[in-house]
Every structure is written in structure tokens, then in C-alpha cells.
Design a protein around this motif. Structure first.
Motif, mmCIF file in Angstrom:
data_model
loop_
_atom_site.group_PDB
_atom_site.id
_atom_site.type_symbol
_atom_site.label_atom_id
_atom_site.label_comp_id
_atom_site.label_asym_id
_atom_site.label_seq_id
_atom_site.Cartn_x
_atom_site.Cartn_y
_atom_site.Cartn_z
ATOM 1 N N LEU A 173 117.905 83.744 51.618
ATOM 2 C CA LEU A 173 117.588 83.499 50.210
ATOM 3 C C LEU A 173 117.471 84.783 49.390
ATOM 4 O O LEU A 173 117.509 84.725 48.159
ATOM 5 C CB LEU A 173 116.276 82.704 50.089
ATOM 6 C CG LEU A 173 116.266 81.299 50.683
ATOM 7 C CD1 LEU A 173 114.941 80.613 50.366
ATOM 8 C CD2 LEU A 173 117.443 80.475 50.215
ATOM 9 N N LYS A 174 117.340 85.915 50.051
ATOM 10 C CA LYS A 174 117.181 87.189 49.328
ATOM 11 C C LYS A 174 118.314 87.350 48.320
ATOM 12 O O LYS A 174 119.475 87.121 48.622
ATOM 13 C CB LYS A 174 117.177 88.351 50.316
ATOM 14 C CG LYS A 174 116.888 89.686 49.667
ATOM 15 C CD LYS A 174 116.754 90.749 50.723
ATOM 16 C CE LYS A 174 116.612 92.147 50.247
ATOM 17 N NZ LYS A 174 116.037 92.429 49.014
ATOM 18 N N ASP A 175 117.955 87.690 47.111
ATOM 19 C CA ASP A 175 118.875 87.897 45.988
ATOM 20 C C ASP A 175 119.507 86.606 45.465
ATOM 21 O O ASP A 175 120.443 86.650 44.665
ATOM 22 C CB ASP A 175 119.984 88.906 46.332
ATOM 23 C CG ASP A 175 119.431 90.272 46.694
ATOM 24 O OD1 ASP A 175 118.398 90.666 46.103
ATOM 25 O OD2 ASP A 175 120.005 90.943 47.570
ATOM 26 N N HIS A 176 119.036 85.436 45.917
ATOM 27 C CA HIS A 176 119.578 84.161 45.441
ATOM 28 C C HIS A 176 118.523 83.263 44.802
ATOM 29 O O HIS A 176 118.843 82.166 44.365
ATOM 30 C CB HIS A 176 120.277 83.410 46.583
ATOM 31 C CG HIS A 176 121.470 84.128 47.105
ATOM 32 N ND1 HIS A 176 122.659 84.206 46.393
ATOM 33 C CD2 HIS A 176 121.655 84.834 48.245
ATOM 34 C CE1 HIS A 176 123.528 84.924 47.087
ATOM 35 N NE2 HIS A 176 122.951 85.319 48.210
ATOM 36 N N VAL A 177 117.270 83.719 44.768
ATOM 37 C CA VAL A 177 116.190 82.920 44.191
ATOM 38 C C VAL A 177 116.123 83.189 42.682
ATOM 39 O O VAL A 177 115.885 84.312 42.259
ATOM 40 C CB VAL A 177 114.831 83.242 44.850
ATOM 41 C CG1 VAL A 177 113.716 82.455 44.182
ATOM 42 C CG2 VAL A 177 114.876 82.960 46.343
ATOM 43 N N LEU A 178 116.371 82.135 41.901
ATOM 44 C CA LEU A 178 116.275 82.252 40.443
ATOM 45 C C LEU A 178 114.832 82.078 39.980
ATOM 46 O O LEU A 178 114.412 82.679 39.002
ATOM 47 C CB LEU A 178 117.165 81.203 39.774
ATOM 48 C CG LEU A 178 118.651 81.289 40.121
ATOM 49 C CD1 LEU A 178 119.400 80.106 39.518
ATOM 50 C CD2 LEU A 178 119.233 82.607 39.630
#
Length: 189
Positions: A173-178
Motif C-alpha cells: 500500500l505504500k505510496d498508494h493510500v489516498l
């Protein structure tokens, strides 16, 4: 003797005052549209019903997942992930109770004990299997805290494989959580 300067409203002082007043109200307006998570019928910090506890061992529950709903997902959300983690479990090392991800952006809730949305996949819980596994803290422990988190993601629903561990999911999820939001539910025996 010097005379005090008379108060004048206008110019820079008025502008600074107006900006200060607006700043006081701006966070409140933004908070109304923040990504939020709730469990219908339960407030943040509430105690789970025994039906949500594990049915295995002497836990005495029905192993029914709590209902969850979220709203105000940010623009660009393509999927959601939901996790339940007990940081008090395993003598403070933590216990994973549920991980469901690849939930389509069109979904904004999970029914109590219900079927998971089509296409979504489960991660590995404390039993080494996918799906919900309810609380079962040791008898006599203070109420454990079950952190329920929802993540709004820019990942397509089919981007991640089934069966990830909690650590692997967090790396993926790193760098994909808005946006992320959470509530805490409690349970003791």
C-alpha cells in the motif's frame, strides 16, 4: 504625555482579523468532508457484542464481522482495503483479525457477517487463513482495542494478490493510500 492611538478598523488590521476568523472556520468545513469510517450502532470506543467474538476455543462468540461503512472517499479512489488489528493481542505484539482489500470503489460498506464484495480478496488473519476471525482476548485481560482501518487507494481492485500478510499488505500500500480513517472497538471476556 502621549495620547493613545485611536482604534481604526480598516486596512491591514482588518484584513488580518478577517483572515484569522476564516482560518478558525476553515478546518471545520474541511472536516465535514473528510474520509470517515463507522460501524453502524457502535460509536468509536464502543464495546463489541459477543456475537463478534471468535467461535473457536472458549471464546463464546459467533465470529460475525461487524458492519462497516465509509464515506467521502477522495477523488481518484479506485479501491478500498479494510483491516482489523488488535495491538494489545499476543502480549503487545499484535493480532490480525481481518484484512480485506481490492474492494471496488463503488462499494461504501460491508454488511455485518455478510459476503464480501465480488472481486475483493482477503489477507491472512491470525489463524493463517483469510476472512474474519473475531476477538478472543484472554479471560481477565483489560478490554483489548481493535483498530478498524479503511484505506482509500489509487490501486485497481485486482492489483494485489490474495493471501497477503499484514506486513506485506502495508508494503504494497505504500505510496498508494489516498486517505485513511479508523475507529477503535473494544472487547474483553
Amino acid at each position: 504625555m502621549t495620547r493613545p492611538t485611536p482604534f481604526r478598523f480598516g486596512g491591514r488590521a482588518a484584513l488580518a482579523g478577517l483572515v484569522a476568523i476564516c482560518m478558525l472556520y476553515l478546518p471545520t468545513a474541511r472536516a465535514a468532508d473528510a474520509f470517515v469510517l463507522a460501524s453502524p450502532g457502535l460509536t468509536d470506543g464502543a464495546t463489541l457484542n459477543a456475537r463478534h467474538a471468535a467461535s473457536a476455543r472458549d471464546c463464546g462468540g459467533g465470529n460475525v464481522s461487524p458492519a462497516l461503512q465509509w464515506r467521502h472517499a477522495p477523488a481518484g479512489t479506485r479501491s478500498f482495503a479494510v483491516t482489523i488489528f488488535d495491538p494489545d493481542g499476543a502480549k503487545g505484539l499484535g493480532v490480525v483479525h481481518w484484512m480485506q482489500y481490492g474492494i471496488p470503489a463503488s462499494v461504501d460498506s460491508l454488511a455485518e457477517g455478510g459476503a464480501m464484495p465480488a472481486g475483493s480478496v482477503g489477507g491472512v488473519n491470525r489463524t493463517g487463513h483469510t476472512g474474519y476471525f473475531g476477538p478472543c482476548p484472554p479471560v481477565g485481560d483489560i478490554a483489548h482495542h481493535y483498530v478498524v482501518q479503511a484505506y482509500a487507494l489509487d490501486l485497481a481492485p485486482d492489483a494485489l494478490p490474495a493471501g497477503l500478510t499484514r506486513d506485506a499488505l502495508l508494503v504494497a500500500l505504500k505510496d498508494h493510500v489516498l486517505a485513511a480513517t479508523s475507529i477503535v472497538l473494544r472487547y474483553a471476556r
